[in-house]
Design a protein around this motif. Structure first.
Motif, PDB file in Angstrom:
ATOM      1  N   ARG A  60      11.460   2.849  10.385  1.00  0.00           N
ATOM      2  CA  ARG A  60      10.194   4.115  11.216  1.00  0.00           C
ATOM      3  C   ARG A  60      10.751   5.080  11.418  1.00  0.00           C
ATOM      4  N   PHE A  61      10.272   6.635  11.339  1.00  0.00           N
ATOM      5  CA  PHE A  61      10.617   7.590  11.698  1.00  0.00           C
ATOM      6  C   PHE A  61      10.063   7.733  12.867  1.00  0.00           C
ATOM      7  N   THR A  62      10.999   8.088  14.485  1.00  0.00           N
ATOM      8  CA  THR A  62      10.219   8.717  15.574  1.00  0.00           C
ATOM      9  C   THR A  62       9.461   9.981  16.326  1.00  0.00           C
ATOM     10  N   ARG A  63       9.779  11.460  14.764  1.00  0.00           N
ATOM     11  CA  ARG A  63       9.758  12.032  14.662  1.00  0.00           C
ATOM     12  C   ARG A  63       9.371  12.721  13.559  1.00  0.00           C
ATOM     13  N   ARG A  64       8.524  14.123  13.825  1.00  0.00           N
ATOM     14  CA  ARG A  64       7.980  14.541  12.440  1.00  0.00           C
ATOM     15  C   ARG A  64       8.038  15.596  12.208  1.00  0.00           C
ATOM     16  N   GLY A  65       7.927  16.141  10.710  1.00  0.00           N
ATOM     17  CA  GLY A  65       8.625  17.328  10.310  1.00  0.00           C
ATOM     18  C   GLY A  65       9.790  16.678   9.757  1.00  0.00           C
ATOM     19  N   LEU A  66      10.249  17.603   8.343  1.00  0.00           N
ATOM     20  CA  LEU A  66      11.109  17.200   7.550  1.00  0.00           C
ATOM     21  C   LEU A  66      12.214  17.725   8.577  1.00  0.00           C
ATOM     22  N   LYS A  67      12.346  19.137   8.962  1.00  0.00           N
ATOM     23  CA  LYS A  67      13.292  18.968   9.996  1.00  0.00           C
ATOM     24  C   LYS A  67      13.896  17.954  11.256  1.00  0.00           C
ATOM     25  N   ASN A  68      12.956  17.392  11.858  1.00  0.00           N
ATOM     26  CA  ASN A  68      13.388  17.028  12.910  1.00  0.00           C
ATOM     27  C   ASN A  68      13.223  15.455  12.574  1.00  0.00           C
ATOM     28  N   ALA A  69      12.581  14.966  11.341  1.00  0.00           N
ATOM     29  CA  ALA A  69      13.099  13.906  10.141  1.00  0.00           C
ATOM     30  C   ALA A  69      14.517  13.344  10.038  1.00  0.00           C
ATOM     31  N   LYS A  70      14.461  14.436   9.234  1.00  0.00           N
ATOM     32  CA  LYS A  70      15.830  14.587   8.763  1.00  0.00           C
ATOM     33  C   LYS A  70      17.364  14.763  10.338  1.00  0.00           C
ATOM     34  N   MET A  71      17.137  15.308  11.277  1.00  0.00           N
ATOM     35  CA  MET A  71      18.021  15.385  11.988  1.00  0.00           C
ATOM     36  C   MET A  71      18.000  14.044  12.541  1.00  0.00           C
ATOM     37  N   GLU A  72      16.842  13.276  12.890  1.00  0.00           N
ATOM     38  CA  GLU A  72      16.934  11.907  13.515  1.00  0.00           C
ATOM     39  C   GLU A  72      17.451  10.796  12.455  1.00  0.00           C
ATOM     40  N   LEU A 118      17.130  14.534   3.444  1.00  0.00           N
ATOM     41  CA  LEU A 118      15.898  13.775   2.754  1.00  0.00           C
ATOM     42  C   LEU A 118      15.511  14.480   2.797  1.00  0.00           C
ATOM     43  N   PHE A 119      14.516  13.863   1.200  1.00  0.00           N
ATOM     44  CA  PHE A 119      13.770  14.451  -0.027  1.00  0.00           C
ATOM     45  C   PHE A 119      12.026  14.370   0.105  1.00  0.00           C
ATOM     46  N   GLN A 120      11.226  14.888  -0.314  1.00  0.00           N
ATOM     47  CA  GLN A 120      10.086  14.849  -0.289  1.00  0.00           C
ATOM     48  C   GLN A 120       9.721  14.252  -1.267  1.00  0.00           C
ATOM     49  N   ARG A 121      10.790  13.325  -2.607  1.00  0.00           N
ATOM     50  CA  ARG A 121      10.108  13.094  -3.779  1.00  0.00           C
ATOM     51  C   ARG A 121      10.096  11.594  -3.342  1.00  0.00           C
ATOM     52  N   PRO A 122       9.167  11.381  -4.357  1.00  0.00           N
ATOM     53  CA  PRO A 122       8.843   9.602  -3.973  1.00  0.00           C
ATOM     54  C   PRO A 122      10.301   8.804  -5.191  1.00  0.00           C
ATOM     55  N   ALA A 123      10.119   9.636  -6.095  1.00  0.00           N
ATOM     56  CA  ALA A 123      11.164   9.133  -7.183  1.00  0.00           C
ATOM     57  C   ALA A 123      12.967   9.470  -6.787  1.00  0.00           C
ATOM     58  N   ASP A 124      14.041   8.798  -7.419  1.00  0.00           N
ATOM     59  CA  ASP A 124      15.154   9.256  -6.989  1.00  0.00           C
ATOM     60  C   ASP A 124      15.900  10.328  -8.160  1.00  0.00           C
ATOM     61  N   ALA A 125      15.632  10.465  -9.372  1.00  0.00           N
ATOM     62  CA  ALA A 125      16.168  11.281 -10.692  1.00  0.00           C
ATOM     63  C   ALA A 125      16.287  12.258  -9.951  1.00  0.00           C
ATOM     64  N   LYS A 126      14.937  12.806  -9.650  1.00  0.00           N
ATOM     65  CA  LYS A 126      14.856  14.859  -9.446  1.00  0.00           C
ATOM     66  C   LYS A 126      16.063  14.977  -7.637  1.00  0.00           C
ATOM     67  N   THR A 127      16.390  14.236  -7.401  1.00  0.00           N
ATOM     68  CA  THR A 127      16.518  14.009  -6.386  1.00  0.00           C
ATOM     69  C   THR A 127      18.577  13.994  -6.066  1.00  0.00           C
ATOM     70  N   LEU A 182       0.898  -1.294  -0.074  1.00  0.00           N
ATOM     71  CA  LEU A 182      -0.410   0.126   0.521  1.00  0.00           C
ATOM     72  C   LEU A 182       0.555   1.137  -0.269  1.00  0.00           C
ATOM     73  N   SER A 183      -0.381   2.081  -0.711  1.00  0.00           N
ATOM     74  CA  SER A 183       1.250   4.009  -0.225  1.00  0.00           C
ATOM     75  C   SER A 183       0.887   3.756   0.904  1.00  0.00           C
ATOM     76  N   ARG A 184       2.204   4.741   1.264  1.00  0.00           N
ATOM     77  CA  ARG A 184       2.582   4.958   2.885  1.00  0.00           C
ATOM     78  C   ARG A 184       2.985   5.948   3.076  1.00  0.00           C
ATOM     79  N   PRO A 185       2.867   6.641   3.622  1.00  0.00           N
ATOM     80  CA  PRO A 185       3.608   7.930   4.163  1.00  0.00           C
ATOM     81  C   PRO A 185       4.877   8.091   4.652  1.00  0.00           C
ATOM     82  N   CYS A 186       6.335   8.171   3.379  1.00  0.00           N
ATOM     83  CA  CYS A 186       7.348   8.476   3.585  1.00  0.00           C
ATOM     84  C   CYS A 186       7.902   9.569   3.677  1.00  0.00           C
ATOM     85  N   TYR A 187       9.706   9.355   3.385  1.00  0.00           N
ATOM     86  CA  TYR A 187      10.301  10.293   3.201  1.00  0.00           C
ATOM     87  C   TYR A 187      11.630   9.423   2.302  1.00  0.00           C
ATOM     88  N   ASN A 188      11.856  10.583   1.272  1.00  0.00           N
ATOM     89  CA  ASN A 188      13.062   9.756   0.719  1.00  0.00           C
ATOM     90  C   ASN A 188      14.353   9.563   0.874  1.00  0.00           C
TER      91      ASN A 188
END
Length: 427
Positions: A384-396, A199-208, A178-184
């Motif tokens: 799985r990340f334990t923190r929410r938000g791009l900055k917090n997940a990136k730090m983790e 960390l990126f918010q894009r599902p595909a790898d090409a544009k990262t 299934l589709s799940r909320p993720c970070y690339n």
């Protein structure tokens, strides 16, 4: 509380500098060759409810239906009340809010109190007010979620607004597909060490790839000479970026492995399997040369301008014995697409990867970067990340990568001390 203050007050702001400084020192102690970097990405699930998804396409479709309802309501209201409100194809929430505000002012000036509940009969003016207030609230909701998703994403999660809904692979950790909320998450590995991570918010790898390399250049002041990645990164933008920044072309492309498969080579009517003449034009199985340029297609969506040519043959395909199998167009004229620049990039990649050095890079990529993800997910249990938000997940994630590098250095130091003791005993 001490760890919490350390994470929230210091590391969340300076984690990038800390990560690259510590990793640089470890690379210096271990004598790591950072000119060769093996790059890959994976999806790690965010700390969000998997059923709290919001998709941009659904919002846009629902908003277009709402626009038609608003137009119909405005037309009906103008005819009934004698108003002159303008109607058009698109509406914004503020515009509809002004109409609802006007009806409220009319109700106040006429002393009409809004009534709700069973047994209460609404006036006609209140019915119009409630209808346009509902339109306003719905449009305001749509505009809010579209602003949260932004231009570069197609979805988000209500629980973690920075997470993107991705189709996670069916593996040991995800057995549903299934589709799940993720970070690339993207990493670059050199001699077993993670020298770059983000960390990126894009599902595909090409544009990262381009922002990932720019991040490495920002903190280290250099680019890797040999960036090695799988076929998900091989497109014209990334190849052009490597060429303009002094990086060699060793990234595979989508058809790199498939084009040599016997099953695919048997498809002789596929233009990809056609031979080329001395001028570089494709020749079909019946001998027709596709050297007539119909039009040029300009694509400016990426970082660089891409030009594709639509080619056809001077002679018609009518009467060809292979026409029914090869030419699906009713006009009896086969049209093929050609990208001269991309074909040259593919030729350079094929030549580089066919050497012994290129074969070794392909082998090491699957060992080093996939092995790093295996250690992070399986051995370290980070799935799985334990923190929410791009900055917090990136730090983790960067803290996890630091722990990975420190463990690598610790094992390296123990091996070196053991080898030194053996040498001292033999001496």
């Amino acid at each position: 509380m001490s760890f919490e203050r350390l994470l929230n007050d210091y590391l969340i702001c300076d984690i990038d500098e800390i990560y690259f400084e510590v990793t640089e020192n470890i690379c210096h102690l271990m004598d790591v060759d950072k000119s060769i970097q093996y790059i890959d990405g994976t999806k790690i699930e965010a700390n969000a409810n998997k059923y709290s998804f919001v998709y941009k396409t659904r919002i846009l479709n629902a908003r277009m239906k709402l626009f038609s309802k608003i137009t119909h309501s405005i037309t009906e209201m103008n005819m009934e009340r004698g108003f002159d409100f303008s109607y058009h194809y698109f509406y914004c929430a503020q515009e509809i809010g002004y109409i609802a505000q006007y009806f409220m002012e009319v109700m106040v000036s006429n002393g009409i109190e809004p009534v709700y509940g069973r047994g209460k009969r609404k006036t006609k003016i209140q019915r119009w007010y409630d209808l346009f207030l509902e339109y306003y609230m719905k449009l305001d909701e749509y505009e809010y979620w579209l602003s949260v998703i932004g231009k570069d994403r197609n979805s988000c999660s209500k629980t973690d607004l920075d997470a993107t809904m991705c189709a996670a692979k069916i593996d040991y950790y995800c057995k549903t597909g299934l589709s799940r909320p993720c970070y690339n998450v993207q990493i670059a590995v050199s001699d077993g060490l993670i020298v770059n991570a983000d960390l990126f918010q894009r599902p595909a790898d090409a544009k990262t790839f381009i922002p990932f390399m720019e991040r490495y250049k920002q903190y280290t002041g250099e680019y890797p000479t040999y960036p090695m990645a799988d076929a998900g990164y091989g497109n014209e933008d990334n190849y052009m970026y490597c060429l303009t920044h002094g990086m060699e072309l060793y990234m595979k492309y989508a058809m790199y492995a498939k084009k040599n498969e016997p099953k695919f080579r048997k498809k002789k009517y596929n233009p990809y399997n056609w031979k080329k003449n001395e001028e570089g034009y494709k020749v079909c199985p019946n001998g027709l040369v596709f050297d007539q340029n119909i039009e040029d297609i300009y694509d400016e969506r990426g970082e660089y301008l891409k030009i594709k040519q639509r080619m056809t043959s001077q002679e018609s395909c009518e009467g060809c014995p292979y026409m029914e199998e090869c030419c699906r167009s009713r006009k009896h004229r086969k049209i093929v697409t050609r990208d001269v620049v991309l074909d040259e990039f593919y030729a350079v990649v094929d030549e580089n990867l066919s050497t012994e050095f290129g074969k070794e890079l392909k082998r090491q990529r699957s060992i080093q970067v996939e092995g790093a993800f295996g250690v992070i997910k399986q051995d370290m249990g980070f799935v799985r990340f334990t923190r929410r938000g791009l900055k917090n997940a990136k730090m983790e994630f960067l803290i996890v990568c630091l722990g990975y590098n420190l463990r690598k250095y610790h094992n390296y130091r123990l091996r070196k001390e053991k080898e030194d003791r053996k040498k001292s005993l033999f001496n």
